[in-house]
Design a protein around this motif. Structure first.
Motif, PDB file in Angstrom:
ATOM      1  N   ASN A 159       0.810  -1.222   0.000  1.00 38.67           N
ATOM      2  CA  ASN A 159       0.000   0.000   0.000  1.00 38.67           C
ATOM      3  C   ASN A 159       0.845   1.274   0.000  1.00 38.67           C
ATOM      4  N   SER A 160       2.150   1.134  -0.192  1.00 38.59           N
ATOM      5  CA  SER A 160       3.020   2.309  -0.282  1.00 38.59           C
ATOM      6  C   SER A 160       2.993   2.858  -1.701  1.00 38.59           C
ATOM      7  N   ASN A 161       3.736   3.954  -1.910  1.00 39.33           N
ATOM      8  CA  ASN A 161       3.829   4.544  -3.239  1.00 39.33           C
ATOM      9  C   ASN A 161       4.941   3.928  -4.085  1.00 39.33           C
ATOM     10  N   LYS A 163       7.212   1.793  -6.515  1.00 42.36           N
ATOM     11  CA  LYS A 163       7.020   1.088  -7.774  1.00 42.36           C
ATOM     12  C   LYS A 163       8.245   0.219  -8.043  1.00 42.36           C
ATOM     13  N   ASP A 166      12.120   1.069  -7.544  1.00 44.73           N
ATOM     14  CA  ASP A 166      12.290   2.121  -6.549  1.00 44.73           C
ATOM     15  C   ASP A 166      13.181   1.618  -5.422  1.00 44.73           C
ATOM     16  N   ASN A 231      12.666   5.908  -1.776  1.00 44.52           N
ATOM     17  CA  ASN A 231      11.246   6.126  -2.063  1.00 44.52           C
ATOM     18  C   ASN A 231      10.375   5.705  -0.893  1.00 44.52           C
ATOM     19  N   VAL A 232      10.799   4.650  -0.203  1.00 39.04           N
ATOM     20  CA  VAL A 232      10.093   4.179   1.001  1.00 39.04           C
ATOM     21  C   VAL A 232      11.130   3.710   2.011  1.00 39.04           C
ATOM     22  N   PHE A 253       8.483  12.713  -3.024  1.00 35.18           N
ATOM     23  CA  PHE A 253       7.279  11.949  -2.651  1.00 35.18           C
ATOM     24  C   PHE A 253       7.594  10.725  -1.797  1.00 35.18           C
ATOM     25  N   GLU A 255       8.334   8.207   1.423  1.00 29.95           N
ATOM     26  CA  GLU A 255       7.531   7.886   2.608  1.00 29.95           C
ATOM     27  C   GLU A 255       8.381   7.172   3.649  1.00 29.95           C
TER      28      GLU A 255
END
Length: 336
Positions: A159-161, A163, A166, A231-232, A253, A255
């Protein structure tokens, strides 16, 4: 029945005999084959949510088979292989439920092994809305940790952004983190493992990490910035020190997702978040459907929990091994 339980608030785990539970009209009775232990079990031990009655049987990483069910249960069969997770049921009608977040239900606050008895016993009753079916091609012991530790990491990343390709960093390589590395790798992310010391470096690379950062001797922020920014960042270590400063290592962007609970306040550079349109958020496990999806993905992708298995008679030692962090990864109690 044989059970491990807390006799009172803040009490230690003890072994003994408690009455075998009887399912109500909306519950199934499960003969437990395996139960994973989790730091979340201490929420019931210390009545963190102010909803616990004692004696309390902990345990929410439960797998077993159905031996009885109530009059309103029509979807399950005797002998069916099933499991249960942190999620203990929901109303189905509130804003959270209708928006697909059943495990944050606003009206029903049921947590297996916290608000009511869990699975560290020969038998446990579970609400019919919280039961998950187990596939045949996974053992009870292998499935148990995936219902919480696995679910938490899998759902947070899904459910993270992020891809494919990344950069995803996993902070803390323990019970959750060793699964987080595997999920991140299998989801196609460039995976970075972050841990204090080099003792888990080889294992992290074996589990699928593309890079390992020793946070005790290397500058984590610089290392991630040199890769282009994360990215995460999935934080599985229950410590503010594991989080603070990481906002400066995020990509646009980016997280930071916190899945390990801690109660200290965080000091965050808000400017770093603003400049990258980044965020810090928490992720709360999932429900029984999410748990089944996690198990299916794990089987398909060959993600496996590293387990230290104890017999039921050694449940007290198992619990101490988990809470003291003596166990490197997951602790599972085997009832067979």
């Amino acid at each position: 029945m044989r059970a491990a339980y807390f006799e009172q608030e803040h009490g230690q785990l003890v072994l003994g005999e408690l009455p075998k539970p009887e399912p109500n009209d909306n519950e199934v009775l499960i003969k437990v084959h395996a139960c994973g232990l989790c730091r979340g079990d201490t929420c019931g031990q210390h009545n963190i949510f102010k909803c616990t009655a004692y004696p309390l049987i902990p345990g929410h990483e439960v797998t077993g088979e159905i031996v009885e069910f109530g009059n309103n249960v029509t979807d399950f069969q005797i002998g069916e292989r099933v499991g249960a997770c942190w999620f203990g049921g929901c109303c189905g009608n509130c804003n959270s439920c209708v928006n697909g977040s059943r495990n944050t239900c606003e009206n029903v606050h049921r947590v297996n092994g916290v608000s009511h008895n869990g699975g560290l016993a020969e038998y446990v009753v579970i609400d019919k809305t919280a039961v998950l079916r187990l596939p045949d091609n996974i053992s009870y012991i292998d499935a148990a940790p995936l219902t919480c530790a696995g679910l938490t990491c899998y759902a947070a990343l899904k459910n993270s952004n992020a891809k494919p390709n990344d950069i995803v960093a996993i902070v803390g390589i323990g019970a959750l983190g060793h699964l987080g590395i595997q999920y991140a790798n299998k989801m196609g992310f460039r995976t970075v493992a972050i841990s204090r010391g080099d003792d888990k470096k080889d294992l992290s690379l074996e589990l699928g990490a593309d890079k390992f950062i020793n946070s005790s001797s290397e500058n984590v922020v610089e290392e991630l910035q040199n890769m282009g920014g994360a990215n995460v960042i999935l934080v599985t270590a229950p410590s503010t020190k594991a989080v603070e400063g990481l906002e400066n290592s995020l990509a646009l962007f980016g997280e930071i997702i916190i899945v390990a609970a801690f109660h200290e306040k965080l000091n965050i550079d808000a400017g770093a978040l603003l400049m990258k349109k980044a965020c810090i958020k928490g992720w709360k496990s999932g429900d029984n459907y999410d748990a089944r999806e996690t198990i299916d993905f794990s089987i398909f992708s060959d993600v496996k929990s590293r387990n230290e298995v104890f017999s039921f008679s050694d449940s007290v030692e198992a619990f101490q091994s988990m809470t003291s962090s003596k166990a490197m990864f997951k602790v599972v109690v085997d009832f067979d």
